[in-house]
Motif scaffolding. Structure first.
Motif, mmCIF file in Angstrom:
data_model
loop_
_atom_site.group_PDB
_atom_site.id
_atom_site.type_symbol
_atom_site.label_atom_id
_atom_site.label_comp_id
_atom_site.label_asym_id
_atom_site.label_seq_id
_atom_site.Cartn_x
_atom_site.Cartn_y
_atom_site.Cartn_z
ATOM 1 N N THR A 42 48.980 32.939 42.328
ATOM 2 C CA THR A 42 48.811 33.724 43.551
ATOM 3 C C THR A 42 50.130 34.180 44.160
ATOM 4 O O THR A 42 50.130 34.932 45.141
ATOM 5 C CB THR A 42 48.018 32.912 44.592
ATOM 6 N N ALA A 43 51.258 33.755 43.582
ATOM 7 C CA ALA A 43 52.555 34.263 44.047
ATOM 8 C C ALA A 43 52.836 35.649 43.487
ATOM 9 O O ALA A 43 53.645 36.402 44.036
ATOM 10 C CB ALA A 43 53.671 33.298 43.666
ATOM 11 N N ALA A 44 52.189 35.992 42.367
ATOM 12 C CA ALA A 44 52.355 37.330 41.793
ATOM 13 C C ALA A 44 51.594 38.344 42.647
ATOM 14 O O ALA A 44 50.654 38.000 43.362
ATOM 15 C CB ALA A 44 51.835 37.350 40.367
ATOM 16 N N ARG A 45 52.021 39.598 42.559
ATOM 17 C CA ARG A 45 51.362 40.656 43.318
ATOM 18 C C ARG A 45 51.078 41.862 42.420
ATOM 19 O O ARG A 45 51.915 42.281 41.628
ATOM 20 C CB ARG A 45 52.233 41.110 44.497
ATOM 21 N N PHE A 46 49.856 42.386 42.583
ATOM 22 C CA PHE A 46 49.429 43.622 41.932
ATOM 23 C C PHE A 46 49.036 44.613 43.022
ATOM 24 O O PHE A 46 48.828 44.244 44.182
ATOM 25 C CB PHE A 46 48.221 43.379 41.026
ATOM 26 N N ARG A 47 48.896 45.869 42.616
ATOM 27 C CA ARG A 47 48.387 46.887 43.537
ATOM 28 C C ARG A 47 47.341 47.709 42.786
ATOM 29 O O ARG A 47 47.665 48.561 41.982
ATOM 30 C CB ARG A 47 49.526 47.769 44.064
ATOM 31 N N ASN A 48 46.066 47.373 43.025
ATOM 32 C CA ASN A 48 44.942 48.033 42.362
ATOM 33 C C ASN A 48 44.991 47.922 40.838
ATOM 34 O O ASN A 48 45.092 48.931 40.137
ATOM 35 C CB ASN A 48 44.849 49.503 42.759
ATOM 36 N N PRO A 49 44.887 46.700 40.303
ATOM 37 C CA PRO A 49 44.808 46.561 38.843
ATOM 38 C C PRO A 49 43.509 47.167 38.330
ATOM 39 O O PRO A 49 42.429 46.815 38.802
ATOM 40 C CB PRO A 49 44.863 45.047 38.630
ATOM 41 N N ASP A 50 43.639 48.079 37.368
ATOM 42 C CA ASP A 50 42.465 48.796 36.867
ATOM 43 C C ASP A 50 41.963 48.282 35.530
ATOM 44 O O ASP A 50 40.763 48.307 35.271
ATOM 45 C CB ASP A 50 42.780 50.285 36.708
ATOM 46 N N GLY A 51 42.883 47.896 34.647
ATOM 47 C CA GLY A 51 42.477 47.562 33.291
ATOM 48 C C GLY A 51 43.011 46.225 32.825
ATOM 49 O O GLY A 51 44.079 45.782 33.266
ATOM 50 N N VAL A 52 42.245 45.567 31.929
ATOM 51 C CA VAL A 52 42.698 44.339 31.288
ATOM 52 C C VAL A 52 42.360 44.399 29.802
ATOM 53 O O VAL A 52 41.312 44.908 29.407
ATOM 54 C CB VAL A 52 42.047 43.081 31.914
ATOM 55 N N LEU A 53 43.295 43.920 28.977
ATOM 56 C CA LEU A 53 43.026 43.724 27.560
ATOM 57 C C LEU A 53 43.779 42.482 27.121
ATOM 58 O O LEU A 53 44.648 41.983 27.838
ATOM 59 C CB LEU A 53 43.414 44.948 26.733
#
Length: 522
Positions: A42-53
């Motif tokens: 939870t220390a990491a930050r994303f902004r609207n992650p759309d895809g995962v592979l």
């Protein structure tokens, strides 16, 4: 004297579950507060992650759309930036720049193929992190031909077939485009009108190179020969539909879909804030598929826990690892979530509900049981608010195949949703999957029952009894408190019995007819 006529869908007897899985939802990385920060959990930050592979090493590749970057997350939640600077743009090499990358896939060599939505390009990240362009000019539009001259319009997803061809969901061009291994871009399916595709968004591909496309709240199958058919979905909304009738299902906006290890399709239903599963029928028949919800309540939020209580906020994509864990790009929560399969304490090989005449027969079968006290049979009219119909005793610990059945004598008119709640001796519970029955027959109420002021149980029938029958009375928890045999020809039965205040089930069991009624003693 007050008479209460309540028909009950309860009958005690022998019983039958499906090998079903619950899922537990956790947050692997990210927080609802957006940002562009490498770190752990939870220390990491994303902004609207759309895809995962998932790459060849088991890492999760995240298309971090509004950070214009491609991130890498280990299974333990350590997040680093693989390519991109966090600023929209166009640059080749290292670290490269992207303009709203949407989703990505991987080819046989381990290159990451990125669909750049607003950048109108299909990009590649090599194993050493070098970014290059596979196709597209950077100008939105439509044009087939050489990859360097081709144009795309708001493309969102891509997959790679067994021959190395890349297929692109070219949303606003209403086409599935093909980038051949010869560098030529062509239209594989769709003609630019809504006749075939309205808005192709997400793609998945099976071992036979058939494409599965989410298109305007439907899932469509495109064969290797380019033949398009709808396999799941009717109108926009939320409804898992009738088991085995996938065209009765209602879907929201499906931005991501992928196969699990058992050949089922997992869906990220963004507008319904749910994760759903499509299970094909026998012999992988998609025309008899069943849709179930495995995560999410329909409410927005970020609650971890069992799948039926966890909440999401616009899940955009899903991918499944070798252990069956499902990773979710939870877009508006700016997080990567994980659904971990947790088998029921009972192993179920079947769970069905079938309408017959004025009843619904619910059947299930266990192949093993552990610490199993009992089952509760649940029913709902909306797949969310369930009530208990009855209780069926379990068999504690067993490795034998055991059959169970339960009769719903008064189904709701319309869609009935049934579910099993398994209860351990220590009170812990697990839920099975949900099965549905579309019931359109008005049930007949052959039996009326009331408890008279002089403490007699009175049963009134539409027709006279002509054969021996048994009258049994149960508490609402299923405990038998009275039993009597009836031998005379009669349409009215009066039996002396002392009942305390409460709710009871009165069952008339004859040679041909069975009926049950619930009464309230006040």
């Amino acid at each position: 004297m007050k008479r209460i006529y309540l028909t009950l869908m309860l009958m005690l007897g022998t019983y039958m579950v499906t090998k079903s899985q619950n899922y537990t939802v956790t947050t692997v990385a990210g927080a609802t507060t957006s940002g562009f920060v490498d770190g752990t959990g939870t220390a990491a930050r994303f902004r609207n992650p759309d895809g995962v592979l998932i790459d060849k090493d088991g890492n999760i590749i995240v298309t971090d759309r509004t950070n214009h970057s491609i991130r890498k997350m280990t299974p333990t939640g350590v997040v680093t930036t693989l390519a991109g600077t966090g600023i929209a743009g166009y640059a080749e090499g290292k670290p490269g720049q992207f303009n709203f990358p949407w989703q990505s896939t991987m080819d046989a060599a381990g290159n990451i193929i990125v669909v750049e939505k607003d950048g109108a390009r299909i990009r590649k990240i090599a194993a050493d992190g070098t970014v290059s362009t596979i196709a597209g000019t950077g100008v939105l539009g439509f044009e087939d031909g050489l990859a360097s001259e081709a144009k795309f319009n708001q493309s969102l997803d891509a997959v790679v077939d067994s021959e190395g061809n890349i297929f692109v969901a070219d949303r606003d061009n209403r086409r599935i485009r093909k980038i051949g291994t010869d560098g030529i871009v062509s239209t594989f399916a769709g003609d630019g009108t809504t006749a075939i595709f309205t808005q192709p968004i997400a793609l998945a591909i099976d071992a036979q190179d058939n494409l599965f496309v989410s298109d305007a709240n439907k899932i469509k199958l495109v064969t290797k020969a380019g033949v398009v058919s709808t396999i799941v979905g009717s109108t926009k909304g939320y409804d898992d539909g009738t088991s085995g009738l996938p065209l009765t299902v209602k879907l929201g906006d499906i931005f991501g879909l992928n196969f699990d290890n058992n050949g089922n399709i997992i869906l990220a239903d963004a507008s319904n804030h749910r994760i759903r599963k499509i299970t094909p029928g026998e012999n992988s028949d998609w025309t008899t598929a069943t849709v179930t919800t495995i995560g999410g309540t329909g409410s927005t939020g970020k609650i971890d826990g069992l799948g039926n209580v966890a909440t999401f906020n616009q899940p955009y994509d899903v991918v499944v690892d070798e252990s069956g864990n499902i990773y979710v790009a939870d877009n508006f929560n700016n997080s990567i979530r994980k659904l971990v399969p947790s088998p029921l304490p009972v192993q179920l090989s079947s769970f069905t509900a079938t309408a017959h005449n004025s009843q619904v027969k619910i059947q299930w079968k266990t192949v093993s049981e552990s610490d199993n006290s009992h089952f509760r049979v649940l029913r709902s009219s909306n797949a969310q608010d369930f009530t208990t119909l009855g209780v069926v005793s379990g068999n504690g610990n067993s490795t034998q195949v055991l059959d169970y059945h339960f009769i719903d004598y008064n189904p709701l008119i319309g869609i009935n949703y049934y579910q099993l709640e398994q209860v351990d001796f220590d009170g812990k519970t697990s839920l099975s999957n949900i099965v549905t029955v579309n019931f359109n027959i008005q049930a007949k109420n052959k039996l009326s029952v009331y408890y008279s002021a002089d403490k007699k149980l009175v049963l009134e029938l539409d027709e006279k009894l002509t054969k021996k029958a048994f009258v049994k009375v149960f508490t609402i928890a299923g405990q038998e408190v009275f039993s009597a045999s009836i031998n005379q020809e009669t349409a009215k039965i009066s039996l002396p019995i002392s009942l305390q205040k409460g709710i009871y089930v009165v069952s008339l069991q004859g040679e041909k007819d069975n009926d049950s009624v619930k009464i309230i003693v006040e």
